[in-house]
Write a protein that holds these residues in place. Structure first.
Motif, PDB file in Angstrom:
ATOM      1  N   GLY A 140      -6.673 -43.786  -1.259  1.00  0.00           N
ATOM      2  CA  GLY A 140      -7.714 -43.250  -2.139  1.00  0.00           C
ATOM      3  C   GLY A 140      -7.211 -42.860  -3.513  1.00  0.00           C
ATOM      4  O   GLY A 140      -7.620 -43.438  -4.527  1.00  0.00           O
ATOM      5  N   THR A 141      -6.326 -41.871  -3.574  1.00  0.00           N
ATOM      6  CA  THR A 141      -5.905 -41.313  -4.860  1.00  0.00           C
ATOM      7  C   THR A 141      -4.431 -41.532  -5.170  1.00  0.00           C
ATOM      8  O   THR A 141      -4.013 -41.340  -6.320  1.00  0.00           O
ATOM      9  N   GLY A 142      -3.647 -41.850  -4.141  1.00  0.00           N
ATOM     10  CA  GLY A 142      -2.206 -41.932  -4.347  1.00  0.00           C
ATOM     11  C   GLY A 142      -1.538 -40.588  -4.407  1.00  0.00           C
ATOM     12  O   GLY A 142      -0.364 -40.487  -4.784  1.00  0.00           O
ATOM     13  N   VAL A 143      -2.259 -39.527  -4.035  1.00  0.00           N
ATOM     14  CA  VAL A 143      -1.718 -38.165  -4.069  1.00  0.00           C
ATOM     15  C   VAL A 143      -1.773 -37.590  -2.653  1.00  0.00           C
ATOM     16  O   VAL A 143      -2.824 -37.600  -2.007  1.00  0.00           O
ATOM     17  N   VAL A 144      -0.642 -37.077  -2.177  1.00  0.00           N
ATOM     18  CA  VAL A 144      -0.563 -36.437  -0.869  1.00  0.00           C
ATOM     19  C   VAL A 144      -0.334 -34.954  -1.078  1.00  0.00           C
ATOM     20  O   VAL A 144       0.547 -34.554  -1.850  1.00  0.00           O
ATOM     21  N   ARG A 145      -1.130 -34.137  -0.397  1.00  0.00           N
ATOM     22  CA  ARG A 145      -1.038 -32.679  -0.533  1.00  0.00           C
ATOM     23  C   ARG A 145      -0.726 -32.065   0.821  1.00  0.00           C
ATOM     24  O   ARG A 145      -1.519 -32.176   1.760  1.00  0.00           O
ATOM     25  N   GLU A 146       0.435 -31.400   0.911  1.00  0.00           N
ATOM     26  CA  GLU A 146       0.855 -30.734   2.137  1.00  0.00           C
ATOM     27  C   GLU A 146       1.740 -29.548   1.785  1.00  0.00           C
ATOM     28  O   GLU A 146       2.291 -29.480   0.673  1.00  0.00           O
ATOM     29  N   PRO A 147       1.934 -28.626   2.749  1.00  0.00           N
ATOM     30  CA  PRO A 147       2.872 -27.513   2.519  1.00  0.00           C
ATOM     31  C   PRO A 147       4.307 -27.933   2.812  1.00  0.00           C
ATOM     32  O   PRO A 147       4.564 -29.006   3.360  1.00  0.00           O
ATOM     33  N   TYR A 148       5.230 -27.090   2.417  1.00  0.00           N
ATOM     34  CA  TYR A 148       6.653 -27.242   2.725  1.00  0.00           C
ATOM     35  C   TYR A 148       7.202 -28.576   2.231  1.00  0.00           C
ATOM     36  O   TYR A 148       7.672 -29.410   3.006  1.00  0.00           O
ATOM     37  N   SER A 149       7.178 -28.752   0.934  1.00  0.00           N
ATOM     38  CA  SER A 149       7.714 -29.992   0.353  1.00  0.00           C
ATOM     39  C   SER A 149       9.198 -30.162   0.678  1.00  0.00           C
ATOM     40  O   SER A 149       9.707 -31.284   0.721  1.00  0.00           O
ATOM     41  N   ALA A 150       9.908 -29.059   0.935  1.00  0.00           N
ATOM     42  CA  ALA A 150      11.344 -29.134   1.204  1.00  0.00           C
ATOM     43  C   ALA A 150      11.664 -29.536   2.646  1.00  0.00           C
ATOM     44  O   ALA A 150      12.840 -29.713   2.980  1.00  0.00           O
ATOM     45  N   ALA A 151      10.645 -29.669   3.489  1.00  0.00           N
ATOM     46  CA  ALA A 151      10.886 -30.071   4.871  1.00  0.00           C
ATOM     47  C   ALA A 151      11.572 -31.432   4.881  1.00  0.00           C
ATOM     48  O   ALA A 151      11.020 -32.427   4.424  1.00  0.00           O
ATOM     49  N   ALA A 152      12.792 -31.476   5.387  1.00  0.00           N
ATOM     50  CA  ALA A 152      13.619 -32.689   5.308  1.00  0.00           C
ATOM     51  C   ALA A 152      13.859 -33.232   6.710  1.00  0.00           C
ATOM     52  O   ALA A 152      14.559 -32.613   7.523  1.00  0.00           O
ATOM     53  N   GLN A 153      13.284 -34.402   6.970  1.00  0.00           N
ATOM     54  CA  GLN A 153      13.372 -35.017   8.289  1.00  0.00           C
ATOM     55  C   GLN A 153      13.948 -36.431   8.188  1.00  0.00           C
ATOM     56  O   GLN A 153      14.218 -36.931   7.092  1.00  0.00           O
ATOM     57  N   THR A 154      14.119 -37.060   9.332  1.00  0.00           N
ATOM     58  CA  THR A 154      14.766 -38.379   9.389  1.00  0.00           C
ATOM     59  C   THR A 154      13.821 -39.367  10.071  1.00  0.00           C
ATOM     60  O   THR A 154      14.031 -39.732  11.233  1.00  0.00           O
ATOM     61  N   TRP A 233       8.078 -28.130  10.188  1.00  0.00           N
ATOM     62  CA  TRP A 233       8.303 -28.191   8.741  1.00  0.00           C
ATOM     63  C   TRP A 233       9.097 -26.997   8.239  1.00  0.00           C
ATOM     64  O   TRP A 233       9.999 -27.141   7.418  1.00  0.00           O
ATOM     65  N   THR A 234       8.772 -25.802   8.729  1.00  0.00           N
ATOM     66  CA  THR A 234       9.529 -24.630   8.280  1.00  0.00           C
ATOM     67  C   THR A 234      10.976 -24.729   8.743  1.00  0.00           C
ATOM     68  O   THR A 234      11.907 -24.391   8.001  1.00  0.00           O
ATOM     69  N   GLY A 235      11.172 -25.220   9.971  1.00  0.00           N
ATOM     70  CA  GLY A 235      12.530 -25.362  10.479  1.00  0.00           C
ATOM     71  C   GLY A 235      13.349 -26.369   9.693  1.00  0.00           C
ATOM     72  O   GLY A 235      14.509 -26.121   9.359  1.00  0.00           O
ATOM     73  N   SER A 236      12.735 -27.519   9.374  1.00  0.00           N
ATOM     74  CA  SER A 236      13.481 -28.564   8.668  1.00  0.00           C
ATOM     75  C   SER A 236      13.584 -28.281   7.169  1.00  0.00           C
ATOM     76  O   SER A 236      14.402 -28.886   6.480  1.00  0.00           O
ATOM     77  N   ALA A 237      12.767 -27.354   6.653  1.00  0.00           N
ATOM     78  CA  ALA A 237      12.965 -26.915   5.272  1.00  0.00           C
ATOM     79  C   ALA A 237      14.179 -26.003   5.181  1.00  0.00           C
ATOM     80  O   ALA A 237      14.958 -26.055   4.220  1.00  0.00           O
ATOM     81  N   ALA A 238      14.367 -25.171   6.216  1.00  0.00           N
ATOM     82  CA  ALA A 238      15.517 -24.272   6.234  1.00  0.00           C
ATOM     83  C   ALA A 238      16.801 -25.014   6.609  1.00  0.00           C
ATOM     84  O   ALA A 238      17.864 -24.767   6.042  1.00  0.00           O
ATOM     85  N   THR A 239      16.682 -25.937   7.566  1.00  0.00           N
ATOM     86  CA  THR A 239      17.844 -26.698   8.046  1.00  0.00           C
ATOM     87  C   THR A 239      17.460 -28.168   8.122  1.00  0.00           C
ATOM     88  O   THR A 239      16.812 -28.585   9.090  1.00  0.00           O
TER      89      THR A 239
END
Length: 274
Positions: A140-154, A233-239
């Motif tokens: 639709g817009t090409g924009v994704v909106r979510e919390p915890y942008s720092a959540a780092a996963q694999t 997300w909170t866990g993977s943002a911290a670690t």
């Protein structure tokens, strides 16, 4: 060797079926709806929630890919043993070890371990396919909106999970192994979106919102799913989640990148399919 694949139309199961056939294996695909498959795949209509329906699927088979159904897992495992299945590979979760107080995947692993078969547990982390939840916004817009942008996963490509499953189902040397699986990159959410953009050839943008705003937008998800995602997300943002070498070690080839996954799913994101 006849190999039974439960959940044969699912995200991973359908690829396990395809890869087994490509490798020359005899496949028996179990589905609840009896979905059609091309020959030479044998299709059996059965349901893991009704273990006795699986008797014909298991009879004469040597290996089984088992999906997670804790309520019937022990009955299914015992039936497989009685029918002569000698190898069971479970599709579990990397979170299984943390489920001791409220076991789900762990209950299935324990059920399989309790019978006299060789077992292997596949424990994938985040499926790249979870990011199909962004498809509507990307189209639709090409924009994704979510919390915890720092959540780092694999994120892991479902084809890599399937490849590890095929190895464990088809070859010796995997009995008693618990395989934690990840993709080849640890990526935070903006990086995940950028990888999707690279895979489909589009510029995309990530905007961080509050957890409460996200809950309001995600009201189609059950509350317990929202809670679980926020916890992850909170866990993977911290670690940040680590990259694991298992896919390459088992299959002999590197795990596919998220950009490769996105290219394979370009049509879902409004692009041209490969």
């Amino acid at each position: 060797m006849t190999i039974v694949v439960t959940g044969a139309t699912g995200t991973v199961g359908r690829l396990v079926v395809r890869q087994l056939v490509d490798s020359g294996r005899k496949v028996r695909a179990v589905t609840r709806g009896g979905a059609p498959f091309p020959t030479p795949i044998e299709v059996v209509r059965a349901d893991l929630d009704t273990p006795e329906s699986l008797t014909s699927a298991f009879t004469g088979a040597e290996a089984l890919l088992l999906l997670c159904r804790p309520a019937t897992a022990l009955d299914v495992a015992r039936l497989a043993e009685r029918c002569g299945v000698r190898r069971i590979v479970t599709l579990s979760s990397i979170r299984a070890e943390g489920e001791r107080d409220a076991p789900y995947h762990l209950a299935v692993e324990r059920a399989v371990e309790s019978v006299d078969v060789a077992w292997t547990h596949l424990r994938p982390g985040m499926f790249a396919a979870n990011l199909l939840g962004w498809a509507e916004a990307i189209r639709g817009t090409g924009v994704v909106r979510e919390p915890y942008s720092a959540a780092a996963q694999t994120p892991i490509h479902e084809a890599d999970i399937a490849a590890v499953a095929v190895a464990a189902l088809s070859h010796d040397g995997h009995a008693g192994r618990k395989y934690p699986l990840s993709g080849p990159q640890t990526l935070d959410k903006p990086e995940q979106l950028a990888a999707i953009g690279a895979g489909i050839g589009r510029a995309l943008r990530f905007e961080e919102i509050s957890p409460d705003d996200w809950r309001a937008r995600a009201d189609s998800l059950p509350g317990f799913v929202q809670d679980l995602l926020l916890e992850i997300w909170t866990g993977s943002a911290a670690t940040p989640e680590p990259v694991l070498p298992t896919v390459a070690e088992v299959t002999g080839r590197p795990a596919r990148t998220l950009a490769e996954w996105a290219a394979d799913h370009a049509a879902d994101f409004g692009g041209d399919p490969r």
